[in-house]
Design an enzyme around this catalytic site. Structure first.
Site, PDB file in Angstrom:
ATOM      1  N   ASP A   7      39.185 -21.536 131.818  1.00  0.00           N
ATOM      2  CA  ASP A   7      40.023 -21.172 130.439  1.00  0.00           C
ATOM      3  C   ASP A   7      41.287 -21.813 130.973  1.00  0.00           C
ATOM      4  OD1 ASP A   7      40.320 -20.843 127.117  1.00  0.00           O
ATOM      5  OD2 ASP A   7      42.078 -19.760 128.700  1.00  0.00           O
ATOM      6  N   GLU A   9      45.788 -22.251 129.351  1.00  0.00           N
ATOM      7  CA  GLU A   9      46.403 -21.686 128.664  1.00  0.00           C
ATOM      8  C   GLU A   9      47.214 -23.329 129.191  1.00  0.00           C
ATOM      9  OE1 GLU A   9      45.866 -20.007 126.074  1.00  0.00           O
ATOM     10  OE2 GLU A   9      45.057 -18.853 127.233  1.00  0.00           O
ATOM     11  N   HIS A 145      43.350 -15.196 123.893  1.00  0.00           N
ATOM     12  CA  HIS A 145      44.731 -16.293 124.160  1.00  0.00           C
ATOM     13  C   HIS A 145      45.738 -15.865 125.751  1.00  0.00           C
ATOM     14  CE1 HIS A 145      44.160 -17.577 120.090  1.00  0.00           C
ATOM     15  NE2 HIS A 145      44.638 -16.648 119.680  1.00  0.00           N
ATOM     16  N   ASP A 150      40.009 -14.882 128.752  1.00  0.00           N
ATOM     17  CA  ASP A 150      39.322 -15.440 127.737  1.00  0.00           C
ATOM     18  C   ASP A 150      38.352 -16.315 128.480  1.00  0.00           C
ATOM     19  OD1 ASP A 150      40.667 -15.683 125.030  1.00  0.00           O
ATOM     20  OD2 ASP A 150      41.608 -17.780 124.791  1.00  0.00           O
TER      21      ASP A 150
END
Length: 443
Positions: A7, A9, A145, A150
């Site tokens: 995952d 960001e 998030h 995540d």
């Protein structure tokens, strides 16, 4: 089977324009978690306020973090020789692959989407986003998030998939070379499975069932698949893929019929992502005039509202190509058609030249006759050089020349469509290539 559950960001939605601010990798051997890697990343660009609000990752937090190029060797070593797993895998994979390439690493690994896996293993849920799915499966997400929270939640989803006889499904999806994962994220897989391997026209539709793209193909399924292969990271392509929620199609007897229908539908529906046939059509024409020496001359010029050219073209290059063809076939002097700027030593005889030009005009008039083109069980009807429409004619006998009675029956069977410059160009080229397929209608 070894997995790397990933995952990330980011500062935005497009790998070529945006950076990674955090990445987490959960290593899984198919039975249990083997290890976890997690780090903030300095994207070397400001993080937008709405992203800060969603993730909690601030510019100050990433200021002292390593650049992606610094952690790229470790990330590459963790991912290679494993199945890349993520929730909506194309997003994470496209970012990681792009930034690894910029750091000098070429990632080639199979990938697996837990959204698509979950839809098959846990059918019937209203939504399959990470938050919604975890609530349905009673999975607690710690630090939502953020990449670590995540990624760990996604690893738990993978665990539950594998525990619910998902290993066979995982192998099947990987054997299909991840075709389903290459599909747009909002497009259910059954649309792809139902596509025919025949000529036709296909329509991509958005969430409101509005057509956003029309295409034609000799093999509809193969052509549709080609839209979703490769790893084009541009914003334009990703916007396009996100718009596709459903596909419908119309089977055609031949690829040529499909080409005509595609042009008709583009002009009728004006889809947002079709560009080639929506450009402003700057029309050109081949005009006839007589000069002060009595020569009948042919010249290419922009098409004017109040004048009628011998023939019109959407592209200047097509007009030049056609005029050169007339020059060769009717033995005209290029200088008298403005195709040769040099002044000849001797001009041709005026009368003989004009006779040849008259032959061109007669030939054009012949081309503007009424006829049909029969492609399998479908007739394309042209009256006095103008495209009328097309339709199925299984019950009508077709022979050369076509008597008015049969022509009238064909016209009844034909669906009328609007003519456009693209269709006129396609018909002109078809007549040049396949004159033996044209059936003239007796006037």
């Amino acid at each position: 089977m070894r997995f790397a559950v990933v995952d990330i960001e980011t500062t935005g939605g497009f790998p070529s324009q945006h950076g990674i601010t955090e990445i987490a990798i959960v290593l899984h051997n198919g039975t249990e978690i083997e290890g976890v890697y997690e780090t903030l990343v300095n994207p070397h660009q400001p993080i937008p306020p709405f992203v800060i609000g969603m993730t909690g990752i601030t510019n100050a937090m990433v200021e002292a973090a390593p650049s992606f190029s610094e952690v790229a060797p470790q990330i590459y070593n963790l991912l290679k020789n494993r199945v890349f797993v993520a929730h909506n895998v194309n997003f994470d994979f496209s970012f990681v692959k792009h930034h690894l390439q910029e750091a000098g690493f070429d990632l080639h690994t199979p990938k697996l989407c837990t959204i698509r896996l979950s839809r098959k293993v846990f059918p019937g849920f209203p939504k399959y986003g990470l938050g919604h799915l975890c609530r349905q499966l009673n999975i607690e997400i710690e630090n939502r998030h953020r990449a670590g929270g995540d990624a760990k939640a996604t690893a738990k989803i993978l665990d539950m998939v594998l525990q619910n006889s998902g290993e066979r499904l995982v192998k099947e999806m990987l054997q299909k070379e991840n075709r389903e994962q290459l599909m747009p994220p909002n497009l259910p897989a059954h649309y792809l499975h139902d596509l025919p391997q025949e000529p036709g026209v296909y329509y991509f539709q958005n969430k409101q069932d509005k057509v956003v793209y029309v295409g034609k193909a000799k093999n509809v399924k193969k052509r549709v698949l080609s839209h979703f292969t490769g790893l084009d990271l541009s914003k334009k392509r990703q916007d396009f893929l996100r718009e596709i929620y459903s596909i419908r199609y119309a089977i055609c007897p031949t690829e040529f019929i499909a080409s005509l229908l595609e042009s008709i539908e583009i002009k009728r529906l004006w889809p947002a992502y079709n560009k080639s046939q929506k450009r402003f059509e700057q029309l050109w024409g081949i005009y006839l005039f007589e000069d002060n020496r009595g020569y009948k001359r042919l010249a290419i010029d922009k098409k004017h509202k109040n004048t009628q050219p011998l023939q019109a073209f959407s592209l200047l290059a097509d007009a030049h190509r056609e005029l050169w063809r007339w020059v060769r076939e009717f033995e005209l002097h290029p200088a008298l058609c403005f195709l040769d700027k040099t002044i000849p030593n001797e001009w041709p005889d005026v009368q003989l030249h004009n006779q040849q030009v008259e032959k061109v005009i007669a030939w054009i008039a012949e081309e503007k006759a009424s006829y049909i083109i029969q492609e399998k069980n479908t007739a394309i009807l042209v009256e006095k050089g103008k495209f009328v429409g097309m339709g199925t004619i299984d019950h009508i006998e077709v022979s050369e020349p076509l008597e008015p009675t049969y022509a009238a029956a064909i016209k009844e069977a034909v669906t009328p469509y609007a003519e456009n410059e693209v269709i006129k160009s396609m018909l002109r080229k078809y007549l040049e290539r396949y004159p033996h397929r044209v059936v003239r209608i007796v006037e």
